[in-house]
Design a protein around this motif. Structure first.
Motif, PDB file in Angstrom:
ATOM      1  N   VAL A   1       0.840  -1.198   0.000  1.00 21.11           N
ATOM      2  CA  VAL A   1       0.000   0.000   0.000  1.00 21.11           C
ATOM      3  C   VAL A   1       0.876   1.249   0.000  1.00 21.11           C
ATOM      4  CG1 VAL A   1      -1.645   1.331   1.376  1.00 21.11           C
ATOM      5  CG2 VAL A   1      -1.963  -1.128   1.091  1.00 21.11           C
ATOM      6  N   ASN A   2       1.930   1.264   0.831  1.00 27.39           N
ATOM      7  CA  ASN A   2       2.799   2.438   0.918  1.00 27.39           C
ATOM      8  C   ASN A   2       3.552   2.692  -0.382  1.00 27.39           C
ATOM      9  OD1 ASN A   2       1.999   2.934   3.519  1.00 27.39           O
ATOM     10  ND2 ASN A   2       3.705   1.851   4.445  1.00 27.39           N
ATOM     11  N   VAL A   3       4.027   1.642  -1.030  1.00 24.73           N
ATOM     12  CA  VAL A   3       4.754   1.801  -2.285  1.00 24.73           C
ATOM     13  C   VAL A   3       3.836   2.381  -3.353  1.00 24.73           C
ATOM     14  CG1 VAL A   3       5.853   0.529  -4.170  1.00 24.73           C
ATOM     15  CG2 VAL A   3       6.480   0.041  -1.812  1.00 24.73           C
ATOM     16  N   ARG A   4       2.628   1.888  -3.419  1.00 24.25           N
ATOM     17  CA  ARG A   4       1.686   2.397  -4.414  1.00 24.25           C
ATOM     18  C   ARG A   4       1.358   3.860  -4.138  1.00 24.25           C
ATOM     19  NH1 ARG A   4      -3.845  -0.313  -6.682  1.00 24.25           N
ATOM     20  NH2 ARG A   4      -4.031   1.123  -8.399  1.00 24.25           N
ATOM     21  N   GLN A   5       1.177   4.189  -2.873  1.00 26.42           N
ATOM     22  CA  GLN A   5       0.893   5.568  -2.481  1.00 26.42           C
ATOM     23  C   GLN A   5       2.034   6.488  -2.923  1.00 26.42           C
ATOM     24  OE1 GLN A   5      -1.901   6.247  -0.432  1.00 26.42           O
ATOM     25  NE2 GLN A   5      -1.536   8.415  -0.183  1.00 26.42           N
ATOM     26  N   LEU A   6       3.257   6.094  -2.650  1.00 22.16           N
ATOM     27  CA  LEU A   6       4.406   6.908  -3.035  1.00 22.16           C
ATOM     28  C   LEU A   6       4.510   7.038  -4.550  1.00 22.16           C
ATOM     29  CD1 LEU A   6       7.081   5.644  -0.509  1.00 22.16           C
ATOM     30  CD2 LEU A   6       5.979   7.887  -0.561  1.00 22.16           C
ATOM     31  N   ASN A   7       4.244   5.962  -5.261  1.00 24.89           N
ATOM     32  CA  ASN A   7       4.307   5.994  -6.716  1.00 24.89           C
ATOM     33  C   ASN A   7       3.282   6.965  -7.293  1.00 24.89           C
ATOM     34  OD1 ASN A   7       5.204   5.192  -9.296  1.00 24.89           O
ATOM     35  ND2 ASN A   7       3.486   3.781  -9.454  1.00 24.89           N
ATOM     36  N   GLN A   8       2.074   6.955  -6.753  1.00 27.62           N
ATOM     37  CA  GLN A   8       1.049   7.861  -7.267  1.00 27.62           C
ATOM     38  C   GLN A   8       1.363   9.312  -6.913  1.00 27.62           C
ATOM     39  OE1 GLN A   8      -2.932   6.468  -6.614  1.00 27.62           O
ATOM     40  NE2 GLN A   8      -2.575   4.672  -7.867  1.00 27.62           N
ATOM     41  N   GLU A   9       1.914   9.549  -5.731  1.00 22.32           N
ATOM     42  CA  GLU A   9       2.318  10.909  -5.382  1.00 22.32           C
ATOM     43  C   GLU A   9       3.435  11.391  -6.310  1.00 22.32           C
ATOM     44  OE1 GLU A   9       3.208  10.802  -1.217  1.00 22.32           O
ATOM     45  OE2 GLU A   9       1.106  10.517  -0.686  1.00 22.32           O
ATOM     46  N   ARG A  10       4.349  10.483  -6.676  1.00 24.87           N
ATOM     47  CA  ARG A  10       5.420  10.813  -7.607  1.00 24.87           C
ATOM     48  C   ARG A  10       4.846  11.177  -8.975  1.00 24.87           C
ATOM     49  NH1 ARG A  10       7.378   8.393 -11.650  1.00 24.87           N
ATOM     50  NH2 ARG A  10       6.300   6.463 -11.172  1.00 24.87           N
ATOM     51  N   ARG A  11       3.828  10.439  -9.421  1.00 18.69           N
ATOM     52  CA  ARG A  11       3.189  10.726 -10.711  1.00 18.69           C
ATOM     53  C   ARG A  11       2.515  12.095 -10.696  1.00 18.69           C
ATOM     54  NH1 ARG A  11      -0.948   6.447 -11.674  1.00 18.69           N
ATOM     55  NH2 ARG A  11      -1.318   7.599 -13.576  1.00 18.69           N
ATOM     56  N   ILE A  12       1.883  12.446  -9.580  1.00 22.50           N
ATOM     57  CA  ILE A  12       1.233  13.748  -9.457  1.00 22.50           C
ATOM     58  C   ILE A  12       2.281  14.860  -9.519  1.00 22.50           C
ATOM     59  CG2 ILE A  12      -0.093  15.262  -7.925  1.00 22.50           C
ATOM     60  CD1 ILE A  12      -1.465  12.642  -6.886  1.00 22.50           C
ATOM     61  N   ASP A  13       3.372  14.698  -8.787  1.00 16.97           N
ATOM     62  CA  ASP A  13       4.435  15.701  -8.799  1.00 16.97           C
ATOM     63  C   ASP A  13       5.040  15.850 -10.195  1.00 16.97           C
ATOM     64  OD1 ASP A  13       4.072  16.210  -6.120  1.00 16.97           O
ATOM     65  OD2 ASP A  13       5.674  14.865  -5.472  1.00 16.97           O
ATOM     66  N   ALA A  14       5.244  14.731 -10.883  1.00 19.15           N
ATOM     67  CA  ALA A  14       5.794  14.788 -12.242  1.00 19.15           C
ATOM     68  C   ALA A  14       4.830  15.506 -13.178  1.00 19.15           C
ATOM     69  CB  ALA A  14       6.078  13.378 -12.753  1.00 19.15           C
ATOM     70  N   GLY A  15       3.535  15.274 -13.015  1.00 21.05           N
ATOM     71  CA  GLY A  15       2.530  15.963 -13.833  1.00 21.05           C
ATOM     72  C   GLY A  15       2.526  17.455 -13.597  1.00 21.05           C
ATOM     73  N   ARG A  16       2.724  17.863 -12.342  1.00 25.72           N
ATOM     74  CA  ARG A  16       2.795  19.295 -12.033  1.00 25.72           C
ATOM     75  C   ARG A  16       4.040  19.914 -12.651  1.00 25.72           C
ATOM     76  NH1 ARG A  16       0.736  22.885 -11.585  1.00 25.72           N
ATOM     77  NH2 ARG A  16       1.633  23.933  -9.821  1.00 25.72           N
ATOM     78  N   ARG A  17       5.184  19.221 -12.525  1.00 31.61           N
ATOM     79  CA  ARG A  17       6.435  19.766 -13.067  1.00 31.61           C
ATOM     80  C   ARG A  17       6.407  19.851 -14.590  1.00 31.61           C
ATOM     81  NH1 ARG A  17       8.592  16.207  -9.459  1.00 31.61           N
ATOM     82  NH2 ARG A  17       9.296  14.846 -11.150  1.00 31.61           N
ATOM     83  N   SER A  18       5.775  18.875 -15.233  1.00 34.69           N
ATOM     84  CA  SER A  18       5.753  18.859 -16.702  1.00 34.69           C
ATOM     85  C   SER A  18       4.701  19.793 -17.279  1.00 34.69           C
ATOM     86  CB  SER A  18       5.505  17.440 -17.214  1.00 34.69           C
ATOM     87  OG  SER A  18       4.174  17.052 -16.940  1.00 34.69           O
ATOM     88  N   GLY A  19       3.776  20.232 -16.453  1.00 32.92           N
ATOM     89  CA  GLY A  19       2.715  21.111 -16.929  1.00 32.92           C
ATOM     90  C   GLY A  19       1.476  20.362 -17.385  1.00 32.92           C
ATOM     91  N   LYS A  20       1.466  19.043 -17.243  1.00 34.84           N
ATOM     92  CA  LYS A  20       0.284  18.274 -17.638  1.00 34.84           C
ATOM     93  C   LYS A  20      -0.851  18.406 -16.637  1.00 34.84           C
ATOM     94  CE  LYS A  20       2.608  14.848 -20.446  1.00 34.84           C
ATOM     95  NZ  LYS A  20       2.821  13.431 -20.687  1.00 34.84           N
ATOM     96  N   LEU A  21      -0.530  18.828 -15.430  1.00 35.08           N
ATOM     97  CA  LEU A  21      -1.553  19.054 -14.401  1.00 35.08           C
ATOM     98  C   LEU A  21      -1.527  20.513 -13.980  1.00 35.08           C
ATOM     99  CD1 LEU A  21      -1.007  16.006 -12.005  1.00 35.08           C
ATOM    100  CD2 LEU A  21      -2.890  16.330 -13.604  1.00 35.08           C
TER     101      LEU A  21
END
Length: 114
Positions: free
Chosen positions: A25-45
């Protein structure tokens, strides 16, 4: 002394069965938070989309904490299914938000001037 050792071994075995479920559960949570941060940095979010998705991840985290407290630090099979279902939904939401037409500031593009 022998009884103490026996109790420690049994306790360690029990934790060994619980730890993989919590870690997954923790690994998946961290992975999804990483995806959100990457989306913010790339401008997709956009900022609003990123905040909404982070809030959803926090709600899932709080749910896990409540369920563990309810079951003395353990997650039951039903609890795991519930958390995984919420994470699946959050995964779909991240994907949808990253591929819609709304965009945030693109921090990764380098502007080259001559």
């Amino acid at each position: 002394m022998r009884a103490i050792m026996k109790a420690l071994v049994i306790g360690a075995m029990g934790f060994g069965m619980i730890a993989p479920a919590i870690a997954e559960v923790n690994v998946r949570q961290l992975n999804q938070e990483r995806r959100i941060d990457a989306g913010r940095r790339s401008g997709k979010l956009s900022a609003a989309e990123g905040k909404k998705l982070r809030d959803e991840q926090r709600a899932i985290s709080r749910l896990g904490v409540r369920l563990r407290a309810r079951h003395h630090g353990r997650l039951t099979a039903a609890d795991n299914r519930l958390i995984k279902a919420r994470q699946d939904a959050a995964d779909r939401h991240i994907l949808q938000q990253k591929h819609d037409r709304q965009r945030g500031r693109d921090h990764l593009k380098v502007k080259i001037t001559n």
